[in-house]
Design an enzyme around this catalytic site. Structure first.
Site, short mmCIF file in Angstrom:
data_model
loop_
_atom_site.label_atom_id
_atom_site.label_comp_id
_atom_site.label_asym_id
_atom_site.label_seq_id
_atom_site.Cartn_x
_atom_site.Cartn_y
_atom_site.Cartn_z
N CYS A 114 0.81 -1.22 0.00
CA CYS A 114 0.00 0.00 0.00
C CYS A 114 0.84 1.27 0.00
CB CYS A 114 -0.93 0.01 1.21
SG CYS A 114 -1.98 -1.43 1.28
N HIS A 255 -3.70 7.01 2.97
CA HIS A 255 -4.12 5.71 2.44
C HIS A 255 -5.56 5.44 2.87
CE1 HIS A 255 -4.15 1.66 1.21
NE2 HIS A 255 -4.00 1.11 2.40
N ASN A 285 -10.34 -0.20 -0.25
CA ASN A 285 -8.88 -0.11 -0.16
C ASN A 285 -8.28 -0.59 -1.48
OD1 ASN A 285 -6.17 -0.49 0.36
ND2 ASN A 285 -6.48 -1.53 2.32
O1 UT7 Z 1 -4.09 -1.39 3.58
C1 UT7 Z 1 -3.65 -1.94 4.77
C2 UT7 Z 1 -4.31 -3.23 4.91
N1 UT7 Z 1 -5.43 -3.42 5.67
C3 UT7 Z 1 -5.98 -2.62 6.62
O2 UT7 Z 1 -5.62 -1.51 6.86
C4 UT7 Z 1 -7.08 -3.23 7.42
C5 UT7 Z 1 -6.88 -3.00 8.90
N2 UT7 Z 1 -7.91 -3.63 9.70
C6 UT7 Z 1 -9.21 -3.24 9.67
O3 UT7 Z 1 -9.58 -2.34 8.94
C7 UT7 Z 1 -10.17 -3.90 10.63
O4 UT7 Z 1 -9.45 -4.68 11.55
C8 UT7 Z 1 -11.22 -4.79 9.89
C9 UT7 Z 1 -12.20 -3.92 9.14
C10 UT7 Z 1 -10.55 -5.76 8.95
C11 UT7 Z 1 -12.00 -5.60 10.92
O5 UT7 Z 1 -12.62 -4.73 11.85
P1 UT7 Z 1 -12.49 -5.01 13.41
O6 UT7 Z 1 -13.31 -4.01 14.09
O7 UT7 Z 1 -11.01 -5.07 13.72
O8 UT7 Z 1 -13.18 -6.42 13.53
P2 UT7 Z 1 -12.58 -7.78 14.10
O9 UT7 Z 1 -11.57 -8.34 13.15
O10 UT7 Z 1 -12.15 -7.51 15.51
O11 UT7 Z 1 -13.86 -8.69 14.09
C12 UT7 Z 1 -15.00 -8.39 14.88
C13 UT7 Z 1 -16.06 -9.41 14.56
C14 UT7 Z 1 -15.55 -10.85 14.56
O12 UT7 Z 1 -16.55 -11.66 15.12
P3 UT7 Z 1 -16.44 -12.14 16.66
O13 UT7 Z 1 -15.13 -12.87 16.75
O14 UT7 Z 1 -16.44 -10.86 17.48
O15 UT7 Z 1 -17.65 -12.97 16.81
C15 UT7 Z 1 -15.42 -11.17 13.10
O16 UT7 Z 1 -15.56 -12.54 12.85
O17 UT7 Z 1 -16.58 -9.17 13.24
C16 UT7 Z 1 -16.55 -10.39 12.49
N3 UT7 Z 1 -16.36 -10.05 11.09
C17 UT7 Z 1 -17.37 -9.75 10.27
N4 UT7 Z 1 -18.70 -9.70 10.46
C18 UT7 Z 1 -19.46 -9.35 9.41
C19 UT7 Z 1 -15.19 -9.97 10.41
N5 UT7 Z 1 -15.45 -9.59 9.13
C20 UT7 Z 1 -16.79 -9.47 9.02
C21 UT7 Z 1 -17.64 -9.12 7.98
N6 UT7 Z 1 -18.97 -9.07 8.21
N7 UT7 Z 1 -17.19 -8.82 6.73
#
Ligand code: UT7
Length: 328
Positions: A114, A255, A285
């Protein structure tokens, strides 16, 4: 000493939109979750038969047009990408050929995920400072839809395809152009965001393909945490280096990964969110393409005025990240 100054920008987005409602039909997710956690509403997907170099070539032609510099006057092409048309040759060589650069024009890719556009910009600045080249195309392009596991809801809702380009020229007035760039990388965190198979460490096998180890895998929480921390630190480093305060920043082109990451950076660095250019709701992204696409849209909306301080920052796989300040 000459500096790289952006004299024209361009971008290219595929026509096809993939909305959150479309994703609800593909994986266990909801529009509400995606918008609340990321700020993304839709992303673009490149049509079959097209490749990264096609998107990049369109963005480059637009940047050349905006700069009024024909591709035959471009002295070097630098492309940031993790989704080149093929492992060899470089995407940049194909782009230079497609847009009609002079035969023999140097062209190469930079691999900084990125942060690829910022790394490319920094290399271009070094070339013009040394007097090696005058006009350089710096490009970020990704066709992430081809390296995403569309059954993995933790990644597939985040990414999109696109290209952005900036034509930079050697500026000798001593005031305008790239004032600074600060680049960083930390390979100890590589596993938190990577494509495990398909390289020399794990060549593609039938088993790797079946396990989708040739697709993006990410520890979202860790990436999020480091992104906010490292982007903020890189922005603060850029401001301190140039003896600027948050008030001196006219525009931030960050970004576009997640609205909550941008909000976190804005709060830490002390630049109001209104001064951040945002388009992630429409494109998701787009990795290395995200900063140059946002820059192009900001320029075309008249948000970059002469002598404005434009702060740019990016963070991604590697981890690789950085910041840059451009006096417009
Ligand atoms: O370009 C650089 C690369 N990437 C990034 O910058 C991404 C950086 N990370 C993020 O943006 C965030 O961590 C995410 C958007 C990927 C995830 O958000 P989060 O608030 O960190 O969620 P989480 O990973 O802590 O997951 C929370 C819950 C989980 O369920 P449980 O374990 O609490 O029951 C996940 O399984 O949300 C669930 N989950 C979803 N639910 C619905 C994960 N993805 C999804 C989804 N839809 N697409």
């Amino acid at each position: 000493m000459n500096r790289a100054r952006v004299v024209g920008t361009g971008s290219a987005l595929p026509e096809r939109r993939l909305t959150n409602a479309d994703l609800e039909k593909m994986v266990q997710t909801s529009d509400e979750w995606i918008v609340e956690r990321t700020g993304i509403h839709e992303r673009r997907i490149l049509e079959e038969g097209q490749a990264a170099s096609d998107l990049a070539a369109t963005a480059c032609r637009r940047a050349c047009e905006a700069a009024n510099v024909p591709p035959t006057d471009v002295d070097c092409v630098i492309v940031g990408t993790v989704t080149a048309d093929m492992p060899m040759p470089s995407c940049a060589a194909l782009v230079a050929h497609k847009i009609g650069c002079r035969p023999g024009t140097p062209a190469f890719d930079v691999a900084a995920a990125c942060a690829g556009f910022l790394y490319g910009l920094s290399v271009a600045d070094a070339f013009v400072a040394r007097g090696s080249y005058r006009h350089i195309l710096v490009v970020g392009v990704e066709v992430l839809s081809r390296i995403i596991d569309w059954s993995d809801r933790s990644t597939c809702v985040l990414f999109g395809d696109g290209a952005g380009a900036a034509l930079v020229t050697a500026e000798s007035d001593g005031k305008r152009g790239l004032l600074s760039s600060h680049l960083h990388a930390d390979g100890s965190l590589a596993k938190d965001l990577c494509i495990p198979a398909g390289g020399s460490a794990e060549p593609l096998t039938a088993q790797a393909l079946a396990e989708k180890r040739n697709k993006v895998t990410m520890n979202g929480r860790e990436v999020f945490r480091y992104a906010v921390k490292n982007l903020s630190a890189a922005c603060e480093q850029a401001l301190a280096h140039n003896h600027l305060t948050a008030d001196d920043v006219n525009l931030v082109v960050a970004h576009q990964a997640n609205l909550r990451i941008v909000e976190g950076v804005a709060a830490r660095v002390g630049v109001p969110l209104e001064r951040f250019f945002l388009n992630l709701s429409r494109y998701g992204n787009t990795s290395s393409a995200s900063v140059p696409i946002a820059l192009d849209e900001a320029v075309r909306q008249g948000k970059c005025k002469i002598n404005d301080n434009v702060l740019m920052c990016a963070f991604g796989g590697g981890f690789a990240w950085g910041s840059a300040v451009m006096r417009w």
